[in-house]
Design a protein around this motif. Structure first.
Motif, PDB file in Angstrom:
ATOM      1  N   ASP A  78     -50.077  44.889  34.775  1.00 21.31           N
ATOM      2  CA  ASP A  78     -49.795  43.483  35.110  1.00 21.31           C
ATOM      3  C   ASP A  78     -48.947  43.443  36.376  1.00 21.31           C
ATOM      4  O   ASP A  78     -48.541  44.472  36.906  1.00 21.31           O
ATOM      5  N   ARG A  79     -48.681  42.222  36.866  1.00 26.49           N
ATOM      6  CA  ARG A  79     -47.889  42.063  38.085  1.00 26.49           C
ATOM      7  C   ARG A  79     -46.478  42.625  37.915  1.00 26.49           C
ATOM      8  O   ARG A  79     -45.922  43.215  38.840  1.00 26.49           O
ATOM      9  N   GLU A 102     -49.526  38.743  46.691  1.00 27.70           N
ATOM     10  CA  GLU A 102     -50.879  38.404  46.264  1.00 27.70           C
ATOM     11  C   GLU A 102     -51.877  38.857  47.322  1.00 27.70           C
ATOM     12  O   GLU A 102     -51.572  38.902  48.510  1.00 27.70           O
ATOM     13  N   PHE A 104     -55.999  38.582  48.824  1.00 31.27           N
ATOM     14  CA  PHE A 104     -57.068  37.588  48.985  1.00 31.27           C
ATOM     15  C   PHE A 104     -58.097  37.599  47.860  1.00 31.27           C
ATOM     16  O   PHE A 104     -58.676  36.580  47.530  1.00 31.27           O
ATOM     17  N   TRP A 105     -58.323  38.735  47.223  1.00 30.12           N
ATOM     18  CA  TRP A 105     -59.345  38.827  46.190  1.00 30.12           C
ATOM     19  C   TRP A 105     -58.806  38.448  44.806  1.00 30.12           C
ATOM     20  O   TRP A 105     -59.531  38.517  43.816  1.00 30.12           O
ATOM     21  N   GLY A 106     -57.537  38.049  44.727  1.00 33.07           N
ATOM     22  CA  GLY A 106     -56.983  37.576  43.467  1.00 33.07           C
ATOM     23  C   GLY A 106     -56.057  38.539  42.766  1.00 33.07           C
ATOM     24  O   GLY A 106     -55.543  38.228  41.699  1.00 33.07           O
ATOM     25  N   GLY A 107     -55.837  39.687  43.339  1.00 32.84           N
ATOM     26  CA  GLY A 107     -54.938  40.666  42.746  1.00 32.84           C
ATOM     27  C   GLY A 107     -53.539  40.579  43.331  1.00 32.84           C
ATOM     28  O   GLY A 107     -53.180  39.610  44.005  1.00 32.84           O
ATOM     29  N   TYR A 108     -52.765  41.615  43.074  1.00 31.78           N
ATOM     30  CA  TYR A 108     -51.372  41.679  43.491  1.00 31.78           C
ATOM     31  C   TYR A 108     -51.080  43.133  43.803  1.00 31.78           C
ATOM     32  O   TYR A 108     -51.402  44.017  43.005  1.00 31.78           O
ATOM     33  N   ASN A 125     -55.118  44.442  39.190  1.00 32.25           N
ATOM     34  CA  ASN A 125     -56.379  43.733  39.378  1.00 32.25           C
ATOM     35  C   ASN A 125     -56.680  42.985  38.088  1.00 32.25           C
ATOM     36  O   ASN A 125     -57.109  43.591  37.105  1.00 32.25           O
ATOM     37  N   PRO A 126     -56.475  41.660  38.063  1.00 31.01           N
ATOM     38  CA  PRO A 126     -56.692  40.909  36.831  1.00 31.01           C
ATOM     39  C   PRO A 126     -58.156  40.837  36.405  1.00 31.01           C
ATOM     40  O   PRO A 126     -58.449  40.465  35.274  1.00 31.01           O
ATOM     41  N   PHE A 127     -59.068  41.227  37.290  1.00 34.30           N
ATOM     42  CA  PHE A 127     -60.500  41.161  36.978  1.00 34.30           C
ATOM     43  C   PHE A 127     -61.025  42.473  36.406  1.00 34.30           C
ATOM     44  O   PHE A 127     -62.164  42.545  35.972  1.00 34.30           O
ATOM     45  N   TYR A 142     -64.576  45.055  42.628  1.00 33.60           N
ATOM     46  CA  TYR A 142     -63.398  44.869  43.479  1.00 33.60           C
ATOM     47  C   TYR A 142     -63.622  45.476  44.833  1.00 33.60           C
ATOM     48  O   TYR A 142     -64.140  46.493  45.038  1.00 33.60           O
TER      49      TYR A 142
END
Length: 142
Positions: A78-79, A102, A104-108, A125-127, A142
């Motif tokens: 997690d973050r 953050e 651009f693709w939604g991760g951290y 990577n939350p995905f 990703y």
């Protein structure tokens, strides 16, 4: 050749100093051969190998080892895990190169270098959640 990496070897000028950094991040050494320090990475091994001995083993001059444009990646669950690792880096002797932020693709993610200059990315990577029991991501584009 099967698609896998079993061992990552980092050539280092000072193996004990390099190992002290990884030890300070919470990693645990495993028994290794004389002069090589190793860490178990759940299916792979990270080895710290003195530069002169690595060159000798390969049969080349130390100058031929060079510096490749390579980053190593650590995926956090997690973050907060990203923030935790990145928060330990400087106290352990490393350098934060890019503070966690953050992507651009939604991760951290963020980047740091160890005392020998090897660059690591720490990411969430939350995905592609990590599987239980290991550090592997499921690949989801990703």
């Amino acid at each position: 050749m099967e698609q896998r990496i079993s061992l990552i070897t980092l050539g280092v000028a000072d193996a004990e100093k390099a190992a002290a950094f990884y030890d300070a991040l919470g990693w645990v050494r495993v028994e290794a051969q004389e002069g090589v320090i190793a860490y178990d990475l759940l299916g792979q091994t990270l080895g710290l190998y003195p530069l002169d001995r690595l060159a000798e083993d390969i049969g080349i001059d130390v100058a031929q080892l060079g510096r490749g444009a390579l980053t190593l990646g650590y995926n956090a669950r997690d973050r907060a895990g990203v923030d935790d690792v990145m928060g330990r880096v400087e106290g352990a002797g490393g350098t934060v190169l890019k503070a966690p932020q953050e992507v651009f693709w939604g991760g951290y993610h963020g980047y740091f270098s160890d005392p020998e200059g090897h660059i690591w990315e720490v990411a969430h990577n939350p995905f592609s959640p990590l599987r239980e029991g290991d550090g592997a991501f499921r690949w989801l584009g990703y």
